[in-house]
Design an enzyme around this catalytic site. Structure first.
Site, mmCIF file in Angstrom:
data_model
loop_
_atom_site.group_PDB
_atom_site.id
_atom_site.type_symbol
_atom_site.label_atom_id
_atom_site.label_comp_id
_atom_site.label_asym_id
_atom_site.label_seq_id
_atom_site.Cartn_x
_atom_site.Cartn_y
_atom_site.Cartn_z
ATOM 1 N N ASP A 1 -30.491 -34.350 -3.047
ATOM 2 C CA ASP A 1 -30.402 -34.530 -1.771
ATOM 3 C C ASP A 1 -31.229 -33.878 -0.978
ATOM 4 O OD1 ASP A 1 -27.815 -34.997 -3.104
ATOM 5 O OD2 ASP A 1 -26.803 -34.507 -1.396
ATOM 6 N N SER B 1 -24.717 -31.944 4.844
ATOM 7 C CA SER B 1 -25.357 -31.192 3.487
ATOM 8 C C SER B 1 -24.454 -29.675 3.778
ATOM 9 C CB SER B 1 -26.707 -30.670 3.745
ATOM 10 O OG SER B 1 -27.118 -29.519 2.997
#
Length: 568
Positions: A93, A482
């Site tokens: 990510d 996130s």
């Protein structure tokens, strides 16, 4: 529990799956091929243990797992098993953030689960140890364990150590926020480069209570990972023995016929949720715990998550909202310390089983709290009276959305919508100084189907923080955030724009209202106007007409149910 030396004899009596592929004269071709990779007669007589590795040299989170697997295999052999390692995919990510590549991240969770399932069914492993590191590999491995329901466990590779920059500890979160700070003139480009070179000093997953450490904490609390295994940092001297112990442990699970669905229950999902809430964990935990529940066939929905989180105080002062990183939590007493606090408060059941063969209460009894530690607060002095995540519903999110409240105090926001059809446009607007205090950024068509892949918005949220706007604006999206995101941000807005959810009908300048105490996210427009707008809405063309992304977009379900692809 250590397996006795007669494991080879016991393997025959246990009617293990691997006997089908290894035993008998007709299986001579299979054995012949396995001899070519180093196996012999004794190996064929022992339980076959699949080591599902997520090693890659493309991210520090998983970079060390090749060595970790070797230690796991040592433990398997010590206990009388035959380990066979295989690999699956990893998408970082942090590296793909803010690009089209980020759309592959959540898709990779399904591929991780699918590939482990295929290998285990194909080779008929008797037990499985899954090694995880980066965000999606953690739930992906546990989803596979739940599907297969063969004796097994998940071992998390552990956290990176913090970097040092200008006399303070830093993580990758600081680098993302440094991008926004540099754009706003608050730091120089040279300082940004120095920060970039300092933040990630070695192998291990991102250091705060971001998604990786959040899910590792949750799965230790759930009991599918051995207590105390995940909070040990990636390169800590304790890690080799942790890995060997996991290798030995899987043979005990086979011997005692303990399976993942014995561990993953509605009650253990409550514990996992409480661990997320108490530690100020990532909003992604909602998505991943819903997915694991689905794979295990356990009744657990988004309202359950909200209810359990509301009953749980925020105890751990962890980044991104707090002061400390995962290595600090380990030194303070680890996940056991958080668990012990919750048990002492009567907030979770104490008699649930774990893969170690001990109950949660027995595991928590072994906590060694460091005197004077400040990472985990007492029940009498929590950071907040309720947990770090809340679920909002309302006219903009009929099926729900997720807001992280750890680390900030704003519970209300009302402001005009600034509407963006994709993340890149919102990021450009922030960097160009076009977002004002009071605004509500609306980023849509980034959901599971619309992205496809439900990107995280850390680039945007970090740019807002770096520009000094974090405490003065709000953001909502059908994409994700996130674990490093902080501020008043609502993610997973469902239904998503790509299926005609209300977020698709928001217009520039519409007033949006966040009301956290009443669990509401609403659009202030005249009665009937929302429905009129949606009647004239038409879906945009597919962004990926072919390939894995198109397949995913066709199969994936709502984020409010975990964004799984096998919901049928």
């Amino acid at each position: 529990m250590r397996i006795a030396n007669n494991m080879t004899d016991r393997a025959q009596a246990l009617e293990l799956p691997s006997r089908t592929i290894l035993s008998g004269p007709d299986r001579a071709p299979a054995r012949a091929m396995l001899r070519a990779v180093g196996l012999g007669d004794e190996d064929f007589e022992r339980p076959l243990i699949g080591i599902a590795n997520t090693w890659t040299e493309l991210t520090p989170c998983n970079y060390h797992l090749r060595q970790l697997a070797e230690w796991v295999k040592e433990g398997v052999r010590e206990a009388g098993g035959t380990p066979l390692e295989f690999n699956t995919v990893v998408v970082s990510d942090g590296i793909t953030m803010g690009t089209e590549g980020m759309k592959t991240s959540l898709v990779s969770r399904e591929v991780v689960a699918d590939s482990i399932e295929l290998m285990a069914r194909g080779y008929m492993f008797d037990g499985i140890i899954a090694l995880s590191g980066c965000d999606k590999t953690i739930p992906g491995t546990v989803m596979a364990l739940a599907r297969l329901n063969r004796p097994g466990l998940m071992l998390y590779g552990g956290s990176i150590m913090p970097g040092r920059f200008q006399g303070r500890d830093v993580t990758i979160q600081d680098v993302f926020e440094g991008v926004g700070a540099a754009a706003a003139g608050r730091i120089t480009e040279d300082e940004l480069h120095e920060l970039e070179c300092s933040a990630c000093p070695g192998a291990g997953a991102c250091g705060g209570q971001f998604t990786a450490n959040t899910m590792a904490t949750a799965f230790e609390g759930m009991g599918i990972s051995p207590m105390g295994s995940g909070s040990v940092p990636a390169l800590d001297d304790e890690k080799p023995e942790v890995a060997r112990a996991c290798g030995r442990l899987v043979l005990s699970l086979i011997e005692n016929d303990v399976r993942p669905r014995d561990i993953i229950t509605s009650e253990s999902l409550k514990v996992a949720t409480a661990m997320v809430a108490a530690s100020g964990g990532s909003t992604n935990a909602v998505l991943h715990l819903l997915a694991v529940a689905h794979e295990a066939g356990v009744a657990f929905d988004i309202d359950d998550f909200d209810r359990y989180a509301a009953e749980t105080p925020l105890l751990a002062d962890m980044k991104p909202g707090g002061r400390f990183v995962a290595a600090d939590l380990h030194e303070a007493g680890g996940v056991r310390l958080v668990l012990r606090r919750l048990l002492d408060g009567g907030l979770i059941p104490d008699d649930l089983p774990t893969v170690t063969g001990r109950t949660l209460a027995e595991e928590a009894a072994d906590v060694n709290e460091k005197p004077g530690q400040q990472v985990v607060r007492s029940l009498e002095d929590p950071l907040k009276a309720t947990g770090g995540l809340v679920i909002l519903k309302g006219t903009l999110a009929p099926e729900g959305c997720v807001v992280k409240v750890a680390g900030h105090e704003r519970l209300h926001h009302r402001g005009p919508a600034r509407v963006f059809e994709r993340e890149e446009d919102a990021f450009a607007a922030v960097q160009a100084g076009q977002i004002q205090a009071g605004d509500v950024l609306v980023i849509r068509y980034e959901g599971p189907k619309g992205g496809p892949g439900m990107r995280e918005m850390l680039g945007v949220t970090s740019a807002l923080a770096g520009a000094g706007l974090k405490d003065h604006v709000a953001l909502l999206t059908d994409g994700r955030f996130s674990g490093a995101t902080h501020g008043l941000m609502a993610g997973h807005v469902s239904p998503e724009a790509a299926v005609g959810g209300p977020i698709a009908a928001v217009l520039e300048g519409d007033m949006v209202v966040f009301d956290l105490p009443n669990r509401r996210l609403d659009l202030e427009i005249e009665a009937g106007e929302l429905e009129r707008r949606l009647r004239s809405w038409a879906p945009p063309p597919a962004r990926y007409p072919t390939g894995v992304m198109a397949k995913y977009a066709k199969l994936v379900g709502s984020a409010s149910r975990g964004a799984v692809t096998n919901s049928l």
